[in-house]
Design a protein around this motif. Sequence first.
Motif, mmCIF file in Angstrom:
data_model
loop_
_atom_site.group_PDB
_atom_site.id
_atom_site.type_symbol
_atom_site.label_atom_id
_atom_site.label_comp_id
_atom_site.label_asym_id
_atom_site.label_seq_id
_atom_site.Cartn_x
_atom_site.Cartn_y
_atom_site.Cartn_z
ATOM 1 N N THR A 242 60.962 60.295 46.196
ATOM 2 C CA THR A 242 61.627 61.533 45.790
ATOM 3 C C THR A 242 62.826 61.283 44.880
ATOM 4 N N ARG A 243 63.270 60.045 44.765
ATOM 5 C CA ARG A 243 64.369 59.702 43.850
ATOM 6 C C ARG A 243 63.846 59.285 42.481
ATOM 7 N N GLY A 244 62.541 59.362 42.274
ATOM 8 C CA GLY A 244 61.948 59.007 40.995
ATOM 9 C C GLY A 244 61.721 57.525 40.811
ATOM 10 N N GLU A 245 61.823 56.753 41.880
ATOM 11 C CA GLU A 245 61.618 55.307 41.811
ATOM 12 C C GLU A 245 60.149 54.987 42.093
ATOM 13 N N ALA A 246 59.529 54.212 41.219
ATOM 14 C CA ALA A 246 58.143 53.803 41.427
ATOM 15 C C ALA A 246 58.063 52.837 42.601
ATOM 16 N N VAL A 247 57.152 53.088 43.523
ATOM 17 C CA VAL A 247 56.999 52.217 44.688
ATOM 18 C C VAL A 247 55.659 51.486 44.686
ATOM 19 N N ALA A 248 54.683 51.955 43.896
ATOM 20 C CA ALA A 248 53.381 51.283 43.849
ATOM 21 C C ALA A 248 52.629 51.716 42.603
ATOM 22 N N VAL A 249 51.800 50.810 42.094
ATOM 23 C CA VAL A 249 50.853 51.122 41.026
ATOM 24 C C VAL A 249 49.509 50.542 41.431
ATOM 25 N N GLY A 250 48.442 51.044 40.808
ATOM 26 C CA GLY A 250 47.138 50.535 41.189
ATOM 27 C C GLY A 250 46.047 50.915 40.216
ATOM 28 N N MET A 251 44.852 50.448 40.525
ATOM 29 C CA MET A 251 43.637 50.793 39.789
ATOM 30 C C MET A 251 42.525 50.996 40.806
ATOM 31 N N GLN A 252 41.557 51.815 40.431
ATOM 32 C CA GLN A 252 40.437 52.063 41.321
ATOM 33 C C GLN A 252 39.173 52.288 40.515
ATOM 34 N N SER A 253 38.062 51.757 41.015
ATOM 35 C CA SER A 253 36.756 52.029 40.431
ATOM 36 C C SER A 253 36.012 52.978 41.370
ATOM 37 N N ILE A 254 35.360 53.987 40.791
ATOM 38 C CA ILE A 254 34.750 55.052 41.576
ATOM 39 C C ILE A 254 33.346 55.329 41.049
ATOM 40 N N ALA A 255 32.386 55.473 41.946
ATOM 41 C CA ALA A 255 31.051 55.906 41.581
ATOM 42 C C ALA A 255 30.967 57.417 41.649
ATOM 43 N N LEU A 256 30.446 58.027 40.580
ATOM 44 C CA LEU A 256 30.294 59.484 40.495
ATOM 45 C C LEU A 256 28.806 59.815 40.562
ATOM 46 N N PHE A 257 28.424 60.657 41.519
ATOM 47 C CA PHE A 257 27.019 61.018 41.683
ATOM 48 C C PHE A 257 26.789 62.453 41.215
ATOM 49 N N GLY A 258 27.218 62.742 39.985
ATOM 50 C CA GLY A 258 27.047 64.061 39.448
ATOM 51 C C GLY A 258 27.880 64.240 38.196
#
Length: 258
Positions: A242-258
């Motif tokens: 809530t103070r605008g400080e970044a606490v984590a970053v990430g990436m994700q791969s997702i399968a889309l069935f539509g």
Amino acid sequence: MSLPRALAALRPTADGFAAAIPEDWMQGRTAYGGFSAALALHAAQRLADDLPPLRSAQVSFVGPLAGEVSVSARILRRGRNASWISAQVVSEAGVGLTATFVFMGAVEHSPLHLHDVPLPRDLIPLDQAVPLPLRAGPSFAPNFDRRFALPQSEGKEPVICWWERLRDAEGLDPMVALILLADALPPGVMPLTGPVPISSMTWLVNLLTPQPETDDGWFLLRAAGNYAEKGCSSQDMAIWNTRGEAVAVGMQSIALFG
């Protein structure tokens, strides 16, 4: 059943513990990914009392998890400053999740200081953000308070950004609570696809703080799709307090069935 209650009901096993996946933490036919990853992290943390802070998690969602599961962890390496621990969650159907967690202490003499994870533009302050409908989303959604964090766009963009907090985090380790929360957004491309079946495949989370802190449990979550082709999607993710400080970053791969 909240995660604190589920952890209180764990049954020790020879190499970890057995746990029941509550119905209200399901996402279709499998457990919500953040819940399974939080169980794996809890198992990893139990292996040693003197682990340094968690700095990275690499998670693979191998198969569906439901009902009673077995959670185990083992130490891959303990160095002078960093430790690697692998964990897995297994159901009757087989391995459902594997994870590698990296715990690392501070290198106090390092001279480099770089903090370049800017907040989204046009961010709606928490106290002005409109709550999402209570019944919107998958069955695990009522475990979170959720508010829209960006104005409604005239065009469809592959971005979702919400304020979120756990409704019950009492007694949870802050990192376990953050991992539980960190996967709570729909895929970033969902505004382009509408409600279609999805399945997360892999997830990388890098922690930008040794101790996640915020006000009243609220964090800002953002998922931004950057690729989708023939059912395979990739997205960048970030979390701020809530103070605008970044606490984590990430990436994700997702399968889309539509």
